[in-house]
Design a protein around this motif. Structure first.
Motif, PDB file in Angstrom:
ATOM      1  N   PRO A 236       0.787  -1.235   0.000  1.00 33.75           N
ATOM      2  CA  PRO A 236       0.000   0.000   0.000  1.00 33.75           C
ATOM      3  C   PRO A 236       0.818   1.284   0.000  1.00 33.75           C
ATOM      4  O   PRO A 236       0.270   2.358  -0.241  1.00 33.75           O
ATOM      5  N   GLY A 237       2.128   1.189   0.243  1.00 31.04           N
ATOM      6  CA  GLY A 237       2.949   2.392   0.217  1.00 31.04           C
ATOM      7  C   GLY A 237       3.377   2.828  -1.171  1.00 31.04           C
ATOM      8  O   GLY A 237       3.945   3.905  -1.345  1.00 31.04           O
ATOM      9  N   ILE A 238       3.096   1.998  -2.175  1.00 27.16           N
ATOM     10  CA  ILE A 238       3.444   2.355  -3.557  1.00 27.16           C
ATOM     11  C   ILE A 238       2.509   3.463  -4.049  1.00 27.16           C
ATOM     12  O   ILE A 238       1.315   3.446  -3.778  1.00 27.16           O
ATOM     13  N   GLN A 239       3.052   4.436  -4.766  1.00 26.14           N
ATOM     14  CA  GLN A 239       2.224   5.482  -5.352  1.00 26.14           C
ATOM     15  C   GLN A 239       1.128   4.855  -6.207  1.00 26.14           C
ATOM     16  O   GLN A 239       1.414   4.004  -7.055  1.00 26.14           O
ATOM     17  N   ALA A 240      -0.102   5.288  -6.005  1.00 24.82           N
ATOM     18  CA  ALA A 240      -1.211   4.702  -6.762  1.00 24.82           C
ATOM     19  C   ALA A 240      -1.006   4.891  -8.262  1.00 24.82           C
ATOM     20  O   ALA A 240      -1.277   3.977  -9.054  1.00 24.82           O
ATOM     21  N   ARG A 241      -0.519   6.055  -8.662  1.00 25.01           N
ATOM     22  CA  ARG A 241      -0.362   6.316 -10.091  1.00 25.01           C
ATOM     23  C   ARG A 241       0.744   5.463 -10.710  1.00 25.01           C
ATOM     24  O   ARG A 241       0.816   5.321 -11.938  1.00 25.01           O
ATOM     25  N   ALA A 242       1.614   4.886  -9.861  1.00 21.61           N
ATOM     26  CA  ALA A 242       2.715   4.062 -10.362  1.00 21.61           C
ATOM     27  C   ALA A 242       2.396   2.577 -10.334  1.00 21.61           C
ATOM     28  O   ALA A 242       3.206   1.765 -10.780  1.00 21.61           O
ATOM     29  N   LEU A 243       1.241   2.203  -9.846  1.00 20.96           N
ATOM     30  CA  LEU A 243       0.904   0.780  -9.726  1.00 20.96           C
ATOM     31  C   LEU A 243       0.989   0.015 -11.046  1.00 20.96           C
ATOM     32  O   LEU A 243       1.417  -1.142 -11.060  1.00 20.96           O
TER      33      LEU A 243
END
Length: 251
Positions: A236-243
């Motif tokens: 969950p710490g990954i940037q949402a836009r980078a998923l």
């Protein structure tokens, strides 16, 4: 260049961006509500504004949950002042609930199970009543409503003041808030955690043209957190836009 998980971890700049945009949306929504109560614009325009802005507020708040605790954000964000209901929880309580959802997603011990499990109609009813159900379930869990951390009377006062000031115009604000929130909740919980009757955490495929249009209307953060929700649950710490760029097999 070697791509690692750290390349996509949300940063302090992301926190500032989410917090600023969340606050800006809250101010815009209340400003628009004040404008219709003053009869300076037609009531129906507020419906459009809520439809466009509330989903963004929801995703920015969600992203903040994973990056900052209640003591690390401003009072207004911590208060979560949008008048969904006279019974409402604040940032800290919703954050704790959300973290338990991540620990036990789509299981009977998931605190969000009431709007995930039991079929689409039960999930839809749960989504429509999330503000009230979250409040009363939290009270039952903690054995009381008057704990200072709840800031309950602030939110109840905001709801009452909006109703008092706006009269019947309040419902042009409140009903769209509730319906858009419920639709977003149903999409983000039931549709992403039940597939073919099987609970879990799933992705959502969209035709490219729909994805582009949705990103224009609601931004990459919301669309990609939805489309790649299974990856979000893994890290969950990954940037949402980078998923879409980050593969769970990366180090």
């Amino acid at each position: 260049m070697t791509i690692t998980k750290d390349s996509y971890v949300a940063s302090t700049a992301d926190v500032r961006r989410y917090q600023f945009r969340s606050l800006a949306i809250v101010l815009l929504l209340f400003g628009a509500y004040g404008t219709i109560t003053a009869k300076l614009m037609p009531d129906w325009i507020l419906v459009v504004i809520v439809l466009l802005l509330l989903p963004r507020w929801m995703i920015y708040t969600h992203e903040l949950f994973h990056l900052r605790n209640a003591k690390q954000i401003d009072f207004l964000t911590r208060l979560m002042p949008l008048p969904f209901t006279p019974f409402a929880l604040g940032y800290d309580e919703f954050r704790q609930i959300h973290f338990r959802h991540h620990r036990h997603p789509a299981t009977p011990t998931d605190p969000d199970a009431y709007h995930i499990l039991g079929g689409p109609w039960r999930a839809a009813l749960g989504a429509l009543t999330v503000p009230e159900q979250s409040f009363f379930r939290w009270i039952r869990l903690t054995h009381g409503i008057l704990k200072p951390s709840l800031n309950f009377w602030w939110r109840a006062g905001i709801f009452g003041a909006c109703l008092l000031v706006g009269g019947w115009s309040f419902f042009w604000f409140w009903i769209p808030l509730r319906l858009v929130y419920a639709l977003g909740d149903f999409s983000f919980f039931y549709l992403l955690h039940v597939r073919g009757g099987q609970p879990g955490s799933y992705s959502l495929k969209l035709p490219r043209v729909f994805q582009v249009l949705a990103e224009l209307l609601y931004g990459r953060t919301l669309v990609r957190a939805t489309m790649f929700h299974n990856r979000h649950h893994l890290h969950p710490g990954i940037q949402a836009r980078a998923l879409p760029l980050w593969e769970p097999t990366h180090p």
